[in-house]
Design an enzyme around this catalytic site. Structure first.
Site, PDB file in Angstrom:
ATOM      1  N   CYS A   7      36.126   1.309  17.404  1.00 31.49           N
ATOM      2  CA  CYS A   7      35.668   2.638  17.826  1.00 31.49           C
ATOM      3  C   CYS A   7      34.425   2.487  18.703  1.00 31.49           C
ATOM      4  O   CYS A   7      33.443   1.856  18.289  1.00 31.49           O
ATOM      5  CB  CYS A   7      35.367   3.505  16.606  1.00 31.49           C
ATOM      6  SG  CYS A   7      36.801   3.773  15.528  1.00 31.49           S
ATOM      7  N   CYS A  24      30.652   3.370  17.535  1.00 31.33           N
ATOM      8  CA  CYS A  24      30.180   2.774  16.282  1.00 31.33           C
ATOM      9  C   CYS A  24      29.712   1.345  16.524  1.00 31.33           C
ATOM     10  O   CYS A  24      30.463   0.518  17.056  1.00 31.33           O
ATOM     11  CB  CYS A  24      31.315   2.793  15.258  1.00 31.33           C
ATOM     12  SG  CYS A  24      30.926   1.956  13.703  1.00 31.33           S
ATOM     13  N   CYS A  82      25.157   6.438   9.505  1.00 31.90           N
ATOM     14  CA  CYS A  82      26.585   6.270   9.810  1.00 31.90           C
ATOM     15  C   CYS A  82      26.788   5.759  11.226  1.00 31.90           C
ATOM     16  O   CYS A  82      26.249   6.313  12.185  1.00 31.90           O
ATOM     17  CB  CYS A  82      27.274   7.621   9.628  1.00 31.90           C
ATOM     18  SG  CYS A  82      29.048   7.576   9.905  1.00 31.90           S
ATOM     19  N   CYS A 106      34.029  -5.107  11.852  1.00 29.41           N
ATOM     20  CA  CYS A 106      35.155  -4.179  11.775  1.00 29.41           C
ATOM     21  C   CYS A 106      36.076  -4.414  12.962  1.00 29.41           C
ATOM     22  O   CYS A 106      35.612  -4.675  14.071  1.00 29.41           O
ATOM     23  CB  CYS A 106      34.649  -2.731  11.784  1.00 29.41           C
ATOM     24  SG  CYS A 106      35.964  -1.496  11.584  1.00 29.41           S
ATOM     25  N   CYS A 127      26.210   2.987  -0.205  1.00 27.96           N
ATOM     26  CA  CYS A 127      27.224   2.850   0.828  1.00 27.96           C
ATOM     27  C   CYS A 127      27.467   1.359   1.017  1.00 27.96           C
ATOM     28  O   CYS A 127      26.544   0.616   1.372  1.00 27.96           O
ATOM     29  CB  CYS A 127      26.719   3.491   2.125  1.00 27.96           C
ATOM     30  SG  CYS A 127      27.837   3.318   3.526  1.00 27.96           S
ATOM     31  N   GLU A 165      25.957  -5.375   5.434  1.00 27.41           N
ATOM     32  CA  GLU A 165      24.874  -4.495   4.993  1.00 27.41           C
ATOM     33  C   GLU A 165      25.370  -3.441   4.012  1.00 27.41           C
ATOM     34  O   GLU A 165      26.545  -3.044   4.048  1.00 27.41           O
ATOM     35  CB  GLU A 165      24.243  -3.788   6.208  1.00 27.41           C
ATOM     36  CG  GLU A 165      23.469  -4.734   7.108  1.00 27.41           C
ATOM     37  CD  GLU A 165      22.893  -4.057   8.344  1.00 27.41           C
ATOM     38  OE1 GLU A 165      21.735  -4.350   8.684  1.00 27.41           O
ATOM     39  OE2 GLU A 165      23.602  -3.254   8.982  1.00 27.41           O
TER      40      GLU A 165
END
Length: 368
Positions: free
Chosen positions: A130, A133, A360, A126, A119, A106
């Site tokens: 974390c 997230c 975010c 990923c 962005c 995205e």
């Protein structure tokens, strides 16, 4: 808080087809020569792609039909929009992309009164794990190619120019804060930054000062980036100043501790002359304590330098299944006050895109 492993090396997958945006100027001329065309055709097609944001060979009418057909293999479809959503009165626009192999990623295009920012994702998923997230909790599928990264930017620039944000705008900022850890896909990300910042016909001509590369703190890669001669902004996703909590909030801290990351950030600022941004997602009763604000300000002032660093506080955005939420406004304000009392600039990020899971930490490349 998390049981996912850290993944630095992306799974091996079939590479996307070679694209014009993967190639530097010399390689473009060589590729055009391989197709049996004179070298100047490389500049012609690059002017269309980078200067006019055109990837449609048939629209390049200054090329002969034969030349267009010969050049078609250099402009394969790399990322195809699957779903587009907008909010914030049309000034935030999220695109879900599908790669050549079905991989999803995205990007988010945002319009402000004085700028337009995209962005972009550097990986599908990923591997940094974390726990707060959504991207990190989804795991890592693969690295994105240089061409796939640049294509997100090119299409965003074309969309902004054509009024996708309400009025025509020029894309001025690119932030590598979408899906993935940019410095874990180092070679392709740096090549993409060069395409983005080189003037047309060699690139998109966006100022390096308008480009931000984020990292959770891969120290050797930070030092390597400092030596590239690219004056981009480095954003370090710190999220807490103490190792005890950061070991769980940002698992890469088990390899490079807070002080090591801040020392690398100082070296980056000294080498590039660019102020470093410290990203800090403020989580209620987890990392928003007054003593952590004091410690953050103190460490940044000592390790990086008051005038070489800026703290970007991010009110935590909700993600599916998470029990955590953002800190109350009074706690947030006190945190800002304490960091500023140490002489370090601190601002709260204008949160955009929450309603469409575009803020975010929310990017998960889902259809919903």
């Amino acid at each position: 808080m998390t049981s996912l492993p850290l993944v630095f090396d992306a799974p091996k997958r079939a590479l996307p087809p070679r694209h014009l945006a993967d190639l530097d100027p010399a390689d473009r001329r060589a590729a055009v020569a391989e197709l049996g065309l004179p070298g100047f055709r490389a500049d012609q097609v690059a002017r269309h792609y980078f200067g006019r944001f055109t990837a449609d060979v048939d629209a390049m009418t200054d090329l002969s039909p034969a030349a267009r057909e010969a050049l078609r293999p250099l402009l394969p479809a790399l990322v195809t929009p699957v779903l587009e959503q907008s909010c914030d009165d049309g000034t935030t626009r999220k695109t879900l992309w599908k790669g050549h192999d079905g991989t999803r990623a995205e990007s988010v295009l945002m319009g402000y009164p004085d700028r337009a920012t995209v962005c972009v994702s550097s990986q599908a998923g990923c591997g940094m794990a974390c726990p707060f997230c959504a991207t990190g909790q989804g795991g890592l599928e693969r690295n994105m190619s240089t061409g796939e990264i640049v294509e997100q930017v090119r299409q965003a620039a074309a969309a902004a120019r054509d009024g996708a944000l309400g009025t025509p705008a020029r894309l001025s900022n690119v932030v590598f804060m979408g899906m993935g850890e940019p410095l874990a896909n180092y070679k392709r990300v740096v090549a993409a930054v060069r395409r983005i910042t080189s003037p047309a016909p060699d690139g998109l001509g966006i100022s390096a000062r308008g480009v931000t590369v984020s990292t959770v703190g891969l120290v050797p890669a930070i030092d390597k980036l400092a030596a590239e001669g690219l004056p981009v902004t480095l954003a370090v996703s710190l999220h807490t100043p103490d190792d005890e909590l950061r070991d769980t909030l940002v698992p890469v801290n088990n390899r490079w501790k807070v002080d090591e990351v801040l020392d690398a950030a100082r070296r980056y600022a000294m080498t590039t002359g660019r102020r470093v941004s410290i990203e800090y997602a403020l989580i209620r009763d987890v990392n928003d304590h007054p003593w952590r604000a004091d410690l953050l300000g103190k460490k940044l002032a000592q390790r990086i330098g008051k005038h070489r660093v800026h703290v970007n506080l991010i009110p935590l955005n909700p993600t599916p299944g998470s029990e955590w939420d953002a800190s109350p406004r009074r706690v947030q304000d006190e945190f800002v006050r304490r960091v500023e009392a140490a002489g370090v600039a601190c601002t709260v990020r204008d949160t955009r895109g929450r309603e469409i899971a575009a803020a975010c930490g929310q990017l998960a490349a889902s259809q919903g």
